[in-house]
Scaffold this active site. Structure first.
Site, PDB file in Angstrom:
ATOM      1  N   ASP A 222       0.873  -1.169   0.000  1.00  0.00           N
ATOM      2  CA  ASP A 222       0.000   0.000   0.000  1.00  0.00           C
ATOM      3  C   ASP A 222       0.920   1.231   0.000  1.00  0.00           C
ATOM      4  OD1 ASP A 222      -2.055   1.798   0.075  1.00  0.00           O
ATOM      5  OD2 ASP A 222      -3.130   0.849   1.726  1.00  0.00           O
TER       6      ASP A 222
HETATM    7  C1  BGC Z   1      -4.917   3.437   0.125  1.00  0.00           C
HETATM    8  C2  BGC Z   1      -5.038   2.486  -1.052  1.00  0.00           C
HETATM    9  C3  BGC Z   1      -4.877   3.272  -2.325  1.00  0.00           C
HETATM   10  C4  BGC Z   1      -3.538   3.981  -2.299  1.00  0.00           C
HETATM   11  C5  BGC Z   1      -3.248   4.805  -3.543  1.00  0.00           C
HETATM   12  C6  BGC Z   1      -3.654   4.277   0.068  1.00  0.00           C
HETATM   13  O1  BGC Z   1      -3.678   5.266   1.035  1.00  0.00           O
HETATM   14  O2  BGC Z   1      -4.964   2.704   1.333  1.00  0.00           O
HETATM   15  O3  BGC Z   1      -6.282   1.839  -1.021  1.00  0.00           O
HETATM   16  O4  BGC Z   1      -5.011   2.429  -3.428  1.00  0.00           O
HETATM   17  O5  BGC Z   1      -3.504   4.866  -1.192  1.00  0.00           O
HETATM   18  O6  BGC Z   1      -4.064   5.917  -3.588  1.00  0.00           O
END
Ligand code: BGC
Length: 649
Positions: A222
């Protein structure tokens, strides 16, 4: 594979396993294909700034939130949504969509519940699987997220989910096990730690994903979840996102010193290169098959199927010619959740007053907003009208959990005061998750939960309120009376740890089991899992069970005993009354939603694979299907069981 790893320098290999920037993999100055990724589950969020954070988001179609999609209990709509999102991706040159999110809704106050499917892992897995198929059948990749046990937003970067092996297998990875049948190109690992170790560095979880759950794609982090890229690479995480200079330098030094072997690094590079090659090849096969307008119409259909009628004393549907007072901002805006799934529109969202006027041409429809206006003016507008529709919204957001599951006192006051002036008050909830209705739920005539229904959501709501569409959505999470009734909420948690002492008793598994064990006063439910009203009534009959070796076939009939056509989602639960291990009272193992014409019956045939009846034995370290009797329960909701039979295994 067309790329020959031997031709890459060490520096290039290190560059490969981290993003080039926020939204791309590193193309090594044109040597390999550059993969572009974008959020997210409920619409496309592609920043206009190339690879950087921030900036503006390119407008896209705002689909209903995953919660609404799931409430349709129609996996084919998850497939459809996936297909439409693939078209949005192709138009914007996106190779991998960062979706779907299928984390189990353990805590009703989790700020991201609107992005997720259900409190039930099986249902979450099925919707995830179909969504992935829909996207990938159109040659765009997905990132199944967030693996795993990421069930709260508060302290998500620092907190460790402390749970036992059986709970991990049966609840928090079972959803992934099912969704992985669709072979997502990538899986996104979560921010949190599990049992003390960050998931982005968790060899045991990565091994489990590949070896036990059969995943053979790329594991990405993530965004910003990697603290220690050296440990991540050694644990089997393939790609760090986004780019972080210091992590890359540390990794290079670790390979040079021998702390990370070149084989370890190569294994990660191969996964990245496989993804690059796949994206490049699949791109050649892409073809847009829908227009934006078709996508918007389809988004409305999802909302029509997923909005849930929770209460109706007969005030709905609203007859043409009745005067209607619409109160609140949700009625005219695209109410959506906050965070990475937020979609930006370049046009107005459907407006409830206009849509109601179209559905009820002989009615007089007025509209007032709360904010900016005086509460008294709003409430007074309801006086003397045949029906008042109070639209209340609450914005849930990634990164933060709700403190309480009640609406703000101001909104509760508006509802209570409006209902005092007008007994025919209908409340429409534009909320990301469940709401405690103790203060007002008994005072109003009807309740509709619209979730975040997307840009065409108010058109769907108008159709449901006016009876042009017969509601057929059902809840995929339990509405407890209060947060106090939820077991998970009583489990200890602080900034660093969240103790999953509720074990398997998540969602309805808790409320159901507590009731069976005489603790219903500690587990009060306002609206159970799988519940939703229709303008039709249905009768269930003729349960037949058959065994075809690997599956139990569950057959029965449902009759529509009303004078309007309607859809009914029938659910199949199983129960193992005598078991060597503890089991929740009952568990969902199948469902089907069908349109039933007025006065007619439909035959349902639901196949329950016997492997769905298995439990994970920590004594033998494998899934075990116990022999003996299983009760097969067929219901209109988890608490409304209409038919019961026995299967012997
Ligand atoms: C989120 C993800 C997301 C990523 C990119 C993170 O903060 O938890 O779900 O895909 O950011 O935006």
């Amino acid at each position: 594979m067309k790329y020959d790893l031997k031709k890459f320098t060490l520096e290039e290999k290190v560059r490969l396993v981290a993003g080039k920037d926020t939204w791309h993999t590193d193309d090594l100055d044109g040597k390999v294909y550059k993969v572009k990724v974008s959020d997210g589950p409920v619409g496309l969020r592609t920043p206009n700034l190339g690879g950087e954070w921030g900036g503006k988001t390119i407008p896209a179609v705002a689909f209903p939130s995953t919660q609404v999609l799931a409430q349709s209990w129609t996996p084919a709509l998850a497939y459809k949504t996936g297909e439409l999102l693939a078209d949005e991706c192709i138009e914007r040159n996106v190779d991998v969509l960062l979706a779907p999110g299928i984390n189990v809704k353990r805590l009703p106050q989790c700020g991201r519940n609107f992005e997720y499917v259900s409190e039930d892992p099986y249902l979450s897995g099925i919707f995830g699987r179909e969504y992935i198929k829909g996207v990938q059948d159109h040659h765009v990749g997905t990132s199944l997220k967030h693996y795993c046990a990421n069930n709260q937003e508060n302290s998500r970067l620092s907190q460790s989910s402390e749970l036992d092996e059986r709970t991990l297998r049966e609840i928090y990875t079972y959803n992934f096990k099912i969704a992985l049948e669709a072979k997502p190109w990538t899986v996104m690992s979560s921010y949190n730690a599990v049992n003390g170790l960050k998931v982005s560095q968790h060899k045991k979880l990565n091994d489990m994903l590949r070896e036990d759950l059969g995943f053979d794609g790329l594991i990405m982090s993530d965004w910003g979840a990697v603290d220690n890229h050296v440990a991540s690479v050694k644990s089997g995480l393939d790609l760090e996102m986004p780019y972080k200079k210091e992590n890359m330098e540390a990794l290079l030094a670790a390979v040079q010193s021998g702390e990370v072997t070149e084989e370890e690094l190569d294994a990660r590079c191969i996964k990245v290169l496989e993804l690059c090659e796949k994206c490049e090849n699949e791109k050649k096969l892409q073809k847009i098959s829908t227009t934006v307008d078709e996508r918007r119409k389809a988004a409305q259909r999802v909302a029509e199927e997923g909005i849930v009628l929770l209460k109706n004393n007969g005030v709905l549907p609203i007859g043409d010619g009745k005067s209607v007072s619409v109160i609140g901002e949700g009625a005219t805006k695209n109410i959506s959740g906050g965070g990475s799934s937020r979609v930006v529109l370049d046009r107005d969202a459907a407006k409830l007053p206009d849509e109601l006027r179209a559905c009820l041409p002989a009615s007089e429809i007025s509209h007032v907003e709360f904010y900016g206006g005086k509460i008294s003016r709003c409430i007074n507008n309801a006086y003397g009208k045949d029906v008042s529709v109070v639209c209340v919204d609450q914005i849930d957001s990634e990164g933060i959990d709700r403190d309480s599951i009640r609406l703000s006192s101001r909104l509760e006051e508006v509802i209570i005061e409006t209902a005092r002036l007008n007994p025919n008050t209908v409340v429409v909830l534009y909320c990301g998750s469940v709401i405690d209705m103790t203060a007002w739920g008994d005072k109003v005539a009807a309740i509709v939960t619209a979730g975040y229904p997307g840009e065409r959501g108010n058109a769907a709501i108008a159709k449901i309120l006016s009876g042009k569409v017969n509601p057929s959505g059902k809840t995929t999470e339990t509405y407890p009376e209060t947060l106090d009734d939820c077991l998970a909420n009583h489990c200890l948690r602080d900034f660093c740890h969240s103790i999953y002492s509720d074990g398997l008793l998540v969602g309805y598994r808790w409320y159901d089991t507590a009731k069976y064990m005489g603790k219903e006063n500690e587990a009060r439910v306002r609206y159970p899992f799988g519940y939703g009203l229709s303008y039709s009534s249905f009768e269930y009959s003729g349960l037949k069970l058959a065994d075809n070796g690997d599956n139990i076939l569950v057959e029965f009939d449902v009759k529509n005993v009303s004078d309007i056509d309607g859809k009914e989602c029938a659910q199949v639960y199983y129960r193992k009354p005598v078991s060597s291990v503890f089991r929740p009272y009952k568990e969902l193992c199948g469902f089907e939603k069908k349109l039933i014409k007025s006065g007619k019956s439909e035959h349902y045939t639901i196949t329950v694979p016997k492997e769905y009846l298995a439990y994970y034995s920590t004594a033998t370290d494998k899934w075990e299907i116990e022999k003996g009797d299983y009760e097969i329960l067929v219901g209109a909701s988890c608490e409304d069981i209409r038919l019961m039979g026995k299967a012997n295994i």
